[in-house]
Scaffold this motif. Structure first.
Motif, PDB file in Angstrom:
ATOM      1  N   ASP A 298      -9.029 -39.985  10.929  1.00 39.20           N
ATOM      2  CA  ASP A 298     -10.007 -38.918  11.144  1.00 39.20           C
ATOM      3  C   ASP A 298     -10.713 -38.621   9.823  1.00 39.20           C
ATOM      4  O   ASP A 298     -10.211 -37.895   8.976  1.00 39.20           O
TER       5      ASP A 298
ATOM      6  N   GLY B 141     -17.304 -35.183  15.667  1.00 48.24           N
ATOM      7  CA  GLY B 141     -15.966 -35.671  15.333  1.00 48.24           C
ATOM      8  C   GLY B 141     -15.001 -35.470  16.489  1.00 48.24           C
ATOM      9  O   GLY B 141     -14.111 -36.294  16.725  1.00 48.24           O
ATOM     10  N   THR B 142     -15.185 -34.391  17.221  1.00 45.81           N
ATOM     11  CA  THR B 142     -14.314 -34.127  18.371  1.00 45.81           C
ATOM     12  C   THR B 142     -14.408 -35.277  19.366  1.00 45.81           C
ATOM     13  O   THR B 142     -13.391 -35.842  19.780  1.00 45.81           O
TER      14      THR B 142
ATOM     15  N   ALA C  42     -13.751 -37.219   9.844  1.00 44.78           N
ATOM     16  CA  ALA C  42     -14.900 -36.407  10.295  1.00 44.78           C
ATOM     17  C   ALA C  42     -15.452 -35.610   9.121  1.00 44.78           C
ATOM     18  O   ALA C  42     -16.652 -35.570   8.893  1.00 44.78           O
ATOM     19  N   TYR C  43     -14.549 -35.019   8.368  1.00 39.84           N
ATOM     20  CA  TYR C  43     -15.037 -34.301   7.191  1.00 39.84           C
ATOM     21  C   TYR C  43     -15.217 -35.259   5.997  1.00 39.84           C
ATOM     22  O   TYR C  43     -16.235 -35.238   5.310  1.00 39.84           O
TER      23      TYR C  43
ATOM     24  N   THR D  77      -9.686 -30.491   7.476  1.00 39.14           N
ATOM     25  CA  THR D  77     -10.741 -29.479   7.549  1.00 39.14           C
ATOM     26  C   THR D  77     -10.437 -28.275   6.658  1.00 39.14           C
ATOM     27  O   THR D  77     -11.328 -27.734   6.011  1.00 39.14           O
TER      28      THR D  77
ATOM     29  N   SER E  12      -9.251 -30.771  17.398  1.00 36.56           N
ATOM     30  CA  SER E  12      -9.818 -31.679  18.401  1.00 36.56           C
ATOM     31  C   SER E  12      -8.733 -32.588  18.979  1.00 36.56           C
ATOM     32  O   SER E  12      -8.853 -33.066  20.114  1.00 36.56           O
TER      33      SER E  12
ATOM     34  N   HIS F 128     -22.984 -34.956  10.592  1.00 35.58           N
ATOM     35  CA  HIS F 128     -23.501 -33.585  10.537  1.00 35.58           C
ATOM     36  C   HIS F 128     -22.671 -32.670   9.633  1.00 35.58           C
ATOM     37  O   HIS F 128     -22.910 -31.482   9.579  1.00 35.58           O
ATOM     38  N   LYS F 129     -21.706 -33.234   8.902  1.00 33.11           N
ATOM     39  CA  LYS F 129     -21.038 -32.430   7.875  1.00 33.11           C
ATOM     40  C   LYS F 129     -21.620 -32.777   6.509  1.00 33.11           C
ATOM     41  O   LYS F 129     -22.632 -32.241   6.123  1.00 33.11           O
TER      42      LYS F 129
ATOM     43  N   ASN G 236     -12.875 -38.572  17.936  1.00 37.34           N
ATOM     44  CA  ASN G 236     -11.408 -38.568  17.988  1.00 37.34           C
ATOM     45  C   ASN G 236     -10.915 -38.752  19.423  1.00 37.34           C
ATOM     46  O   ASN G 236      -9.942 -39.478  19.678  1.00 37.34           O
TER      47      ASN G 236
ATOM     48  N   HIS H 163      -6.882 -31.672  12.691  1.00 30.72           N
ATOM     49  CA  HIS H 163      -7.924 -30.864  13.352  1.00 30.72           C
ATOM     50  C   HIS H 163      -7.582 -30.589  14.826  1.00 30.72           C
ATOM     51  O   HIS H 163      -6.990 -31.431  15.498  1.00 30.72           O
TER      52      HIS H 163
END
Ligand code: PLP
Length: 407
Positions: free
Chosen positions: A228, A111-112, A230-231, A201, A148, A260-261, A115, A146
């Motif tokens: 975002d 995710g970093t 990512a989560y 997050t 990032s 990967h979460k 973003n 986050h």
């Protein structure tokens, strides 16, 4: 569903091995000009019989390099087979999950990176299209965003403005948004890169992107909006189909997802998605030895990561995925009902599997005993429970019992 359908293990195996067959094969072909090969066969022997039953591990051992972006016209021809699987992952996520059309994207380190890729593209877009100077471009996001994004500001030399959120609802405060925009304008900022969260997050809270859109369009300020997820990207759209944080919202240009979460894919499976017409802002033409050049932050990356995401999504199928999310929501509700009975205060978005407990209601000892994560290791104000696959009610019950004893 255009791309997403449940497949059997045999179908998955057949597809992945067929893709490997379409790639170049370091074991049998003359590939003399690349600084790359299969994994070291003294340690990872390609003839191990179990590899025939293990398409992901077999892909790791063949070691395809997915350098570059494979949704564009041209890319490295040596790994076309597995690149096609990556392209399918991108299309599935963009169209079947995020209600978009034809989209560019790639499987990033996480995710970093995804973003950072978005921020890099928009920075260059404003420099190029608006002849902006670097100091006129800025990032706008909530205080719960986050870290990032802070990292991206450092790397891309951009200033950042954070908007306060309501401490109990975690929603962006429109009055503070106005104040923040005023401040940015006073500082000479003219172009805004907005980051909206699809589950943060720490809280699992969800931003309403319309708050940003209305405030910026009312003042005629140019902006680009990145989501975002990512989560939350593989969770929230299934828990709450009535949302405005995907490509069905015309103002959303790009989205980050992390397999990967919630997807339980191996690390190295961030996903970057962007509408067509933007990827070229980060074309590194100097990458002339790469066929099709490079548009990504990564450089070399393993094709096995895309294969892992594809396998997990196809094995579950869209209905299996929805059921998985419903089970996690159910456990989160169970936890909240029991916290309510104990009058323990917490934050939870009703469509989320993160329950963030007020530190005044839980001791540090209990939090540590159950591996709860604080918002800040020095001065914790909150401790979160994240209801993942392994966090079953049998594991939550002892926490509730300990909290009950301590009340
Ligand atoms: C985890 C997370 C990130 C960063 O992702 P990595 O995969 O750890 O790089 C970014 N944004 C949010 C909302 C996250 O939860």
């Amino acid at each position: 569903m255009k791309y997403w359908q449940k497949l059997s293990q045999d179908q998955i195996k057949a597809r992945v091995f067929a893709a490997l067959d379409e790639n170049v094969d370091y074991y049998t072909e003359n590939i003399l000009g690349v600084p790359a090969s299969h994994l070291d066969s003294k340690v990872f022997n390609n003839d191990e019989p179990f590899l025939k039953e293990a398409p992901f591990l077999a892909t790791l051992v063949h070691n395809p390099n997915h350098i570059g972006c494979h949704t564009l016209d041209r890319s490295e021809s040596a790994f076309h087979g597995t690149q096609k699987i990556e392209r399918e992952v991108i299309e599935l996520c963009a169209q079947d999950i995020l209600r978009g059309g034809d989209t560019d994207g790639y499987v990033a380190a996480g995710g970093t990176e995804a973003n950072m890729q978005a921020i890099w593209i928009y920075r260059n877009y404003f420099l190029d299209q608006y002849k902006a100077s670097l100091s006129e471009i800025t990032i706008l996001s909530s205080a719960d965003t986050h870290y990032s994004v802070d990292k991206a500001c450092d790397v891309f030399v951009l200033d950042q403005y954070k908007v306060a959120v309501d401490p109990s609802t975690r929603k962006i405060l429109p009055s503070d948004l106005e104040r923040t925009i005023d401040l940015a304008l006073l500082d000479g900022k003219k172009y805004f890169i907005v980051l909206a969260n699809m589950m943060t997050t720490m809280f699992g809270s969800v931003d309403d992107p319309d708050v940003y859109i209305q405030a910026l369009t009312a003042r005629d300020l140019p902006f680009r909006l990145h989501v975002d997820g990512a989560y939350g990207g593989f969770f929230y759209p299934f828990a709450n189909p009535n949302h405005n944080l995907d490509f069905s919202n015309e103002h959303v240009t790009s989205v980050t997802l992390d397999a990967h979460k919630m997807v339980q894919a191996p690390y190295g499976t961030g996903i970057f998605l962007i509408r067509k017409g933007f990827m070229h802002y980060t074309n590194t033409r100097e990458a002339s030895y790469v066929e099709g050049e490079d548009y990504t932050l990564s450089g070399s990356r393993s094709g096995a990561n895309a294969v892992a995401i594809w396998m997990i999504l196809m094995k579950n199928g869209p209905y299996g995925w929805k059921e998985k999310i419903l089970i996690l929501l159910n456990r989160a509700r169970w936890l909240c009902e029991h916290l309510d009975k104990l009058s323990i205060s917490y934050f939870r978005n009703e469509f989320s599997n993160i329950v963030t407990i007020d530190s005044s209601c839980i001791s540090k000892e209990i939090a540590e005993e159950f591996g709860l994560v604080p918002d800040n290791h020095h001065h914790p104000k909150w401790y979160k429970v994240v209801i993942m696959d392994h966090v079953v009610i049998e594991r939550l019950e002892p926490l509730i019992n300990r909290l009950a004893e301590s009340r």
